[in-house]
Design a protein around this motif. Sequence first.
Motif, mmCIF file in Angstrom:
data_model
loop_
_atom_site.group_PDB
_atom_site.id
_atom_site.type_symbol
_atom_site.label_atom_id
_atom_site.label_comp_id
_atom_site.label_asym_id
_atom_site.label_seq_id
_atom_site.Cartn_x
_atom_site.Cartn_y
_atom_site.Cartn_z
ATOM 1 N N THR A 120 0.672 -1.463 -0.034
ATOM 2 C CA THR A 120 -0.065 0.048 0.294
ATOM 3 C C THR A 120 0.799 1.204 -0.052
ATOM 4 N N THR A 121 -0.093 2.339 0.190
ATOM 5 C CA THR A 121 1.212 3.616 0.182
ATOM 6 C C THR A 121 1.806 4.036 1.315
ATOM 7 N N ARG A 122 0.959 3.114 2.670
ATOM 8 C CA ARG A 122 2.029 3.311 3.623
ATOM 9 C C ARG A 122 2.876 2.729 3.642
ATOM 10 N N ARG B 142 -10.674 -9.327 -0.454
ATOM 11 C CA ARG B 142 -9.310 -8.070 -0.162
ATOM 12 C C ARG B 142 -8.698 -8.292 1.118
ATOM 13 N N THR C 25 -5.338 -8.280 3.774
ATOM 14 C CA THR C 25 -4.819 -7.359 4.397
ATOM 15 C C THR C 25 -3.864 -7.066 5.390
ATOM 16 N N GLY D 63 -1.036 -2.107 7.737
ATOM 17 C CA GLY D 63 -1.957 -1.664 6.496
ATOM 18 C C GLY D 63 -0.691 -1.352 5.042
ATOM 19 N N CYS E 211 0.410 -3.657 3.240
ATOM 20 C CA CYS E 211 0.493 -4.593 2.353
ATOM 21 C C CYS E 211 -1.458 -5.146 2.017
ATOM 22 N N GLU E 212 -1.453 -5.247 0.876
ATOM 23 C CA GLU E 212 -3.456 -5.774 0.353
ATOM 24 C C GLU E 212 -3.186 -6.361 -0.646
#
Length: 438
Positions: free
Chosen positions: A29-31, A162, A164, A168, A170-171
Motif C-alpha cells: 500500500t501507499t503506507r 482483499r 490485508t 495496513g 500490504c493488500e
Amino acid sequence: MPAGSLHGRPPVRRDGAEGSLRTSLGGLTTRGRSFLAAGTASAVCAFVLGQADLLRVGLLLAALPLVCVLVLHRTRYRVSASRRLSPAQVPARSEAGVHLRIDNVSRIPSGLLMLQDRVPYVLGPRPRFVLDRLEPGGRREVSYRVRSELRGRYSLGPLQLRLTDPFGMCELIRSFSARDTLTVVPRVEPLPPVRLSGTAGGYGDRRQRALALAGDDDVIPRGYRHGDDLRRVHWRSTARHGELMVRREEQPQRVRCTVLLDTRRAAYTGSGPGSPFEWAVSGAASVGMHLLERGFSVRLLTDAGMPAGSPDGGGFDSDSAEVAAALLDALAVIEQSEAGGLAHAYDVMRGGAGGGAREGLLIAFLGALDPDEASLLARMRQRTHRALAFTAQNGGGEGSSQAALREAGWTVVPGGPGAELARLWQEAHEGLGEGLKR
C-alpha cells in the motif's frame, strides 16, 4: 424460472503465479511503500554519515513492510463463496436482492477480510463489506440490493477478496472466477380484460369452448394413458416407438397472435428509459403477456425477423410459465436495428401463413413510417383477420401514414412515452368493433 440459484465458488488459496512473491510485493500500500522508501533513505544516509543508530532505524522501517508482505504471502486461507439472486429475473425499475455467503474451509482462523462484488455501473455502486475474524469452518452472510432503469442482461461478479495485514502495509486481492447473470426485463403493465373474439379460426374465448368439445385430442399420436379406449390405438406409431400410442382424433382450435415490434433505429428519436423505443418494447411485453394469460399462442416478430431466443417457429405456447419468461428474456435484450424497412417481417409472415392461410390477430408497435412502410403494412393487414397498431412516436406529423393504415383496415391508436397502455388498450378494444367485443 426459479427465483435464484446457488453457485459454488472455488476456494481462494495461495498457489501458482497469483500467489507469487512478486505479486505480493506489488500489493504494498501507499503506507508500506512510504515505510520502505523511508527505511532505504535512512540506511543510505546512515552509511554516508556513519551513524549506526540511524542505520538501525532505517533497517527497522524497511523491514516492517517486507515482513508484512512475507506474512501475508504465507497466509494459507482457504475461503469459498457463493452468490444467490432473488429473483434472477426482475422488471426494470425494480430491485433484486443479492446474497453472498463466505465460508472458511481451512483449519486456521482468517484475519480481517474485505469483500467487493463487481457490478455494472447501471446497477449502482460496487458493494463493499468488511468481515471480522472468521473461525475455522465459520460462515458469514451479507446481502445488498441492485436496481436498474434499463432492461438487459447484467453480469455480477467476480467477487473480490482483499487480504490485508494489521498495519495496513500490504493488500492482496484475490478474485473468484464464476459470475451470475441478472436479467432485467421490460416492465409489464396490466391490461383490462376484454373479449378477444377473432374470426374464422376460432380465436380468443372461442378456444375454451373448442377445448371443452375436443378435450386434449389433436392429430399427433400420444402415449397410452390408463382408461384410453383401445380402439384408438395407433398401431403404426406403436410399432415405431415400441410402446402403445393412441390417436388424437380432433384438433383443438389454436388462438394465434403475432406481436410485431418495429426496432428500426431510424424510426425512433431519443434514447434511455423514457424513449419511444423503450415504450414500444414495454408495450409489446405487456400485450404478449396479457394474451398468453388469455390462452393465445403469441409469436414475437421484429423488422429483422424472429428475435434471438425465440423457440422454433417463433411461437410461445400459452401453457407454460417458463415460455412466458422466455418471451420476456427475448425482449430484455432486444436492440434497435439498422434495417431500412419492414420487408423482412412481411416475408416471415407470408412464409409462415402457408397455403394462403391467414394469420389471426396482428398487433404492431410502430415508430415513424414513410409511405412505403405504410403500404407494406397494408399488405400485412390482408394476411390477418384483425390488425391493431400502436404508434410510439406521439406527434411528429404521422397523420398521412396513420390514415393510410386505417384505410387498409388497421385500427390505429396513437401512443408514446407518458401514454398509459391500459387506456390505449381499452380504446383499441372499442375501435376494433366486432373484432374486440366486451
